[in-house]
Design a protein around this motif. Structure first.
Motif, PDB file in Angstrom:
ATOM      1  N   MET A   1      -5.855  17.431  -7.976  1.00  0.00           N
ATOM      2  CA  MET A   1      -6.297  16.043  -7.945  1.00  0.00           C
ATOM      3  C   MET A   1      -5.238  15.149  -8.572  1.00  0.00           C
ATOM      4  SD  MET A   1      -9.285  15.908  -6.475  1.00  0.00           S
ATOM      5  CE  MET A   1      -9.908  14.287  -6.973  1.00  0.00           C
ATOM      6  N   SER A   2      -4.868  14.093  -7.855  1.00  0.00           N
ATOM      7  CA  SER A   2      -4.011  13.048  -8.398  1.00  0.00           C
ATOM      8  C   SER A   2      -4.893  12.056  -9.138  1.00  0.00           C
ATOM      9  CB  SER A   2      -3.253  12.345  -7.280  1.00  0.00           C
ATOM     10  OG  SER A   2      -2.592  11.189  -7.771  1.00  0.00           O
ATOM     11  N   LEU A   3      -4.502  11.696 -10.355  1.00  0.00           N
ATOM     12  CA  LEU A   3      -5.263  10.794 -11.209  1.00  0.00           C
ATOM     13  C   LEU A   3      -4.347   9.684 -11.699  1.00  0.00           C
ATOM     14  CD1 LEU A   3      -6.864  13.616 -13.399  1.00  0.00           C
ATOM     15  CD2 LEU A   3      -7.850  12.599 -11.338  1.00  0.00           C
TER      16      LEU A   3
ATOM     17  N   PRO B   1       0.537   9.407  -4.674  1.00  0.00           N
ATOM     18  CA  PRO B   1      -0.432   9.558  -5.758  1.00  0.00           C
ATOM     19  C   PRO B   1      -1.613   8.623  -5.585  1.00  0.00           C
ATOM     20  CG  PRO B   1       1.407   8.223  -6.477  1.00  0.00           C
ATOM     21  CD  PRO B   1       1.744   8.687  -5.088  1.00  0.00           C
ATOM     22  N   ALA B   2      -2.624   8.807  -6.419  1.00  0.00           N
ATOM     23  CA  ALA B   2      -3.806   7.952  -6.367  1.00  0.00           C
ATOM     24  C   ALA B   2      -3.437   6.518  -6.710  1.00  0.00           C
ATOM     25  CB  ALA B   2      -4.864   8.472  -7.331  1.00  0.00           C
ATOM     26  N   ARG B   3      -3.834   5.622  -5.844  1.00  0.00           N
ATOM     27  CA  ARG B   3      -3.665   4.192  -6.050  1.00  0.00           C
ATOM     28  C   ARG B   3      -4.987   3.509  -5.701  1.00  0.00           C
ATOM     29  NH1 ARG B   3      -0.226   5.739  -8.702  1.00  0.00           N
ATOM     30  NH2 ARG B   3       2.039   5.452  -8.550  1.00  0.00           N
ATOM     31  N   TRP B   4      -5.126   2.248  -6.101  1.00  0.00           N
ATOM     32  CA  TRP B   4      -6.398   1.570  -5.897  1.00  0.00           C
ATOM     33  C   TRP B   4      -6.816   1.563  -4.423  1.00  0.00           C
ATOM     34  CZ3 TRP B   4     -10.183   0.527  -9.013  1.00  0.00           C
ATOM     35  CH2 TRP B   4     -11.210  -0.315  -8.583  1.00  0.00           C
ATOM     36  N   GLY B   5      -5.865   1.388  -3.530  1.00  0.00           N
ATOM     37  CA  GLY B   5      -6.217   1.262  -2.117  1.00  0.00           C
ATOM     38  C   GLY B   5      -6.414   2.568  -1.385  1.00  0.00           C
ATOM     39  N   ASN B   6      -5.861   3.694  -1.902  1.00  0.00           N
ATOM     40  CA  ASN B   6      -5.979   4.963  -1.175  1.00  0.00           C
ATOM     41  C   ASN B   6      -6.864   5.978  -1.888  1.00  0.00           C
ATOM     42  OD1 ASN B   6      -4.510   6.177  -3.270  1.00  0.00           O
ATOM     43  ND2 ASN B   6      -2.589   6.278  -2.134  1.00  0.00           N
ATOM     44  N   ALA B   7      -7.431   5.612  -3.036  1.00  0.00           N
ATOM     45  CA  ALA B   7      -8.183   6.564  -3.845  1.00  0.00           C
ATOM     46  C   ALA B   7      -9.502   6.957  -3.185  1.00  0.00           C
ATOM     47  CB  ALA B   7      -8.452   5.987  -5.230  1.00  0.00           C
TER      48      ALA B   7
ATOM     49  N   ASP C   1      -7.610  -7.333 -19.685  1.00  0.00           N
ATOM     50  CA  ASP C   1      -8.699  -7.938 -18.922  1.00  0.00           C
ATOM     51  C   ASP C   1      -9.496  -6.885 -18.167  1.00  0.00           C
ATOM     52  OD1 ASP C   1      -8.057 -10.480 -19.789  1.00  0.00           O
ATOM     53  OD2 ASP C   1      -6.684 -10.848 -18.130  1.00  0.00           O
ATOM     54  N   TRP C   2      -8.773  -6.033 -17.434  1.00  0.00           N
ATOM     55  CA  TRP C   2      -9.409  -4.967 -16.673  1.00  0.00           C
ATOM     56  C   TRP C   2      -8.557  -3.714 -16.761  1.00  0.00           C
ATOM     57  CZ3 TRP C   2     -14.172  -4.945 -14.576  1.00  0.00           C
ATOM     58  CH2 TRP C   2     -14.796  -6.176 -14.327  1.00  0.00           C
ATOM     59  N   ALA C   3      -9.213  -2.574 -16.775  1.00  0.00           N
ATOM     60  CA  ALA C   3      -8.527  -1.290 -16.664  1.00  0.00           C
ATOM     61  C   ALA C   3      -9.189  -0.506 -15.547  1.00  0.00           C
ATOM     62  CB  ALA C   3      -8.594  -0.517 -17.978  1.00  0.00           C
ATOM     63  N   TYR C   4      -8.422   0.361 -14.881  1.00  0.00           N
ATOM     64  CA  TYR C   4      -8.882   1.036 -13.672  1.00  0.00           C
ATOM     65  C   TYR C   4      -8.540   2.516 -13.729  1.00  0.00           C
ATOM     66  CZ  TYR C   4      -8.101  -3.856 -12.391  1.00  0.00           C
ATOM     67  OH  TYR C   4      -8.061  -5.224 -12.386  1.00  0.00           O
ATOM     68  N   ALA C   5      -9.398   3.333 -13.154  1.00  0.00           N
ATOM     69  CA  ALA C   5      -9.128   4.764 -13.005  1.00  0.00           C
ATOM     70  C   ALA C   5      -9.325   5.136 -11.551  1.00  0.00           C
ATOM     71  CB  ALA C   5     -10.051   5.594 -13.896  1.00  0.00           C
ATOM     72  N   MET C   6      -8.435   6.000 -11.033  1.00  0.00           N
ATOM     73  CA  MET C   6      -8.461   6.396  -9.628  1.00  0.00           C
ATOM     74  C   MET C   6      -8.225   7.890  -9.506  1.00  0.00           C
ATOM     75  SD  MET C   6      -5.951   3.284  -9.046  1.00  0.00           S
ATOM     76  CE  MET C   6      -5.909   3.234 -10.830  1.00  0.00           C
ATOM     77  N   ALA C   7      -8.790   8.493  -8.452  1.00  0.00           N
ATOM     78  CA  ALA C   7      -8.581   9.918  -8.209  1.00  0.00           C
ATOM     79  C   ALA C   7      -8.589  10.183  -6.717  1.00  0.00           C
ATOM     80  CB  ALA C   7      -9.674  10.754  -8.890  1.00  0.00           C
ATOM     81  N   LYS C   8      -7.750  11.134  -6.290  1.00  0.00           N
ATOM     82  CA  LYS C   8      -7.720  11.566  -4.901  1.00  0.00           C
ATOM     83  C   LYS C   8      -7.125  12.967  -4.849  1.00  0.00           C
ATOM     84  CE  LYS C   8      -4.421  10.151  -2.028  1.00  0.00           C
ATOM     85  NZ  LYS C   8      -3.391  11.210  -1.960  1.00  0.00           N
ATOM     86  N   PRO C   9      -7.524  13.777  -3.849  1.00  0.00           N
ATOM     87  CA  PRO C   9      -6.852  15.071  -3.659  1.00  0.00           C
ATOM     88  C   PRO C   9      -5.391  14.859  -3.284  1.00  0.00           C
ATOM     89  CG  PRO C   9      -8.920  14.950  -2.442  1.00  0.00           C
ATOM     90  CD  PRO C   9      -8.605  13.564  -2.895  1.00  0.00           C
ATOM     91  N   LEU C  10      -4.592  15.896  -3.406  1.00  0.00           N
ATOM     92  CA  LEU C  10      -3.153  15.780  -3.161  1.00  0.00           C
ATOM     93  C   LEU C  10      -2.702  16.532  -1.899  1.00  0.00           C
ATOM     94  CD1 LEU C  10      -1.544  16.004  -6.701  1.00  0.00           C
ATOM     95  CD2 LEU C  10      -1.249  14.163  -5.039  1.00  0.00           C
ATOM     96  N   PRO C  11      -3.197  16.150  -0.726  1.00  0.00           N
ATOM     97  CA  PRO C  11      -2.642  16.744   0.488  1.00  0.00           C
ATOM     98  C   PRO C  11      -1.318  16.113   0.871  1.00  0.00           C
ATOM     99  CG  PRO C  11      -4.337  15.166   1.060  1.00  0.00           C
ATOM    100  CD  PRO C  11      -4.310  15.245  -0.444  1.00  0.00           C
ATOM    101  N   SER C  12      -1.013  14.946   0.298  1.00  0.00           N
ATOM    102  CA  SER C  12       0.243  14.247   0.593  1.00  0.00           C
ATOM    103  C   SER C  12       0.931  13.914  -0.719  1.00  0.00           C
ATOM    104  CB  SER C  12      -0.029  12.962   1.384  1.00  0.00           C
ATOM    105  OG  SER C  12      -0.712  12.025   0.575  1.00  0.00           O
TER     106      SER C  12
ATOM    107  N   GLY D   1       0.824  -1.196   0.000  1.00  0.00           N
ATOM    108  CA  GLY D   1       0.000   0.000   0.000  1.00  0.00           C
ATOM    109  C   GLY D   1       0.860   1.248   0.000  1.00  0.00           C
ATOM    110  N   SER D   2       0.425   2.268  -0.725  1.00  0.00           N
ATOM    111  CA  SER D   2       1.147   3.538  -0.811  1.00  0.00           C
ATOM    112  C   SER D   2       0.633   4.494   0.251  1.00  0.00           C
ATOM    113  CB  SER D   2       0.962   4.161  -2.202  1.00  0.00           C
ATOM    114  OG  SER D   2       1.271   3.233  -3.215  1.00  0.00           O
TER     115      SER D   2
END
Length: 280
Positions: free
Chosen positions: A243-245, A211-217, A197-208, A90-91
């Motif tokens: 926003m981190s994408l 970057p956006a990852r599946w577990g912290n998005a 097989d699968w593709a993923y998109a993630m987003a999160k603000p950037l207070p740290s 995990g990031s």
């Protein structure tokens, strides 16, 4: 990603979904006291009971080295045939079964190899090793090495600009960021060109720095579709928000990506005079 998402090509092991139970053991690191994982290939031995976790941590200092990290978890010979462990990364957060950025399983004679590409400098990564097999100790070793390389920073996307063409490696992440120009609702959209097989998109603000990852998005979506635009909605964003994408995929893929304004949603922030004071 969790096991059912990211590593569809990994060795199939019988799995169940469990809640996190961390026990203080002589050989285990608790969540509050993870073991430092050196990146020089040093082998560390551990043992975890069924459905408990050992936690490790590592980071890369940008002034010393940047690059990719490989983590190898090996189940030890001499234990029972049912011995197995699962490894999660995990990031900037503690990963668990069902919520991680990378994961892989290991049984005797089949080590788990996790490749953490383009490690972000000065971000703390946490590694969890979970006992899956026998109810007694599951003995294992873990080691990590770094392959030096140039860190690739996120690419800026402009709102309502032309789509950008990009690539992502198998089970890795390609990072972007956008600065929100005005209060409103936005979408982070991607169009997968190549088969995956699968593709993923993630987003999160950037207070740290993480970057956006599946577990912290904060927001995330996935798709099996190719040849069509898929949209991750980002409602109620304030102007000036960074926003981190990120885009990830189960196999190497080419894709288009863009950020657009979308129709107003009831209750969304606005730039009206009534809201100007709260926008400052």
């Amino acid at each position: 990603h969790n096991r059912s998402l990211t590593h569809t090509h990994e060795m199939a092991l019988p799995r169940l979904s469990f809640s996190l139970v961390v026990l203080a053991m002589a050989v285990a690191a608790t969540v509050g006291n993870p073991i430092w994982l050196p990146l020089n290939g040093k082998v560390i031995s551990g043992a975890v009971n069924f459905n408990t976790y050992d936690y490790y941590t590592f980071s890369i200092n940008a002034t010393e080295v940047t690059g990719d990290v490989e983590i190898v978890t090996t189940v030890q010979q001499g234990t029972t045939q049912f011995t197995s462990v699962w490894t999660y990364v995990g990031s900037d957060y503690y990963p668990i079964d069902g919520n991680s950025d990378w994961s892989y399983g290991s049984v005797i004679n089949y080590p788990a190899h996790l490749f953490i590409g383009n490690v972000v400098p000065d971000v703390t990564y946490y590694v969890a090793v979970q006992g899956i097999g026998t109810s007694g100790p599951n003995d294992y070793t873990i080691q990590a090495t770094v392959k030096p390389g140039n860190y690739v920073p996120p690419v800026q996307l402009l709102v309502d600009d032309m789509p950008l063409t990009a690539q992502v490696g198998m089970n890795q992440y390609t990072d972007f960021y956008v600065e929100i120009p005005t209060n409103g609702n936005y979408s982070f959209s991607f169009f997968v060109i190549s088969d995956t097989d699968w593709a993923y998109a993630m987003a999160k603000p950037l207070p740290s720095a993480a970057p956006a990852r599946w577990g912290n998005a904060l927001l995330r979506t996935r798709t099996e579709k190719q040849g069509t635009w898929m949209q991750l909605q980002m409602p109620f964003l304030r102007r000036g928000t960074n926003m981190s994408l990120s885009i990830s995929a189960d196999s190497a893929a080419n894709f288009y990506v863009k950020v657009e304004t979308i129709a107003d949603v009831a209750g969304a922030p606005s730039d009206s005079p009534e809201s100007s004071e709260s926008d400052e």
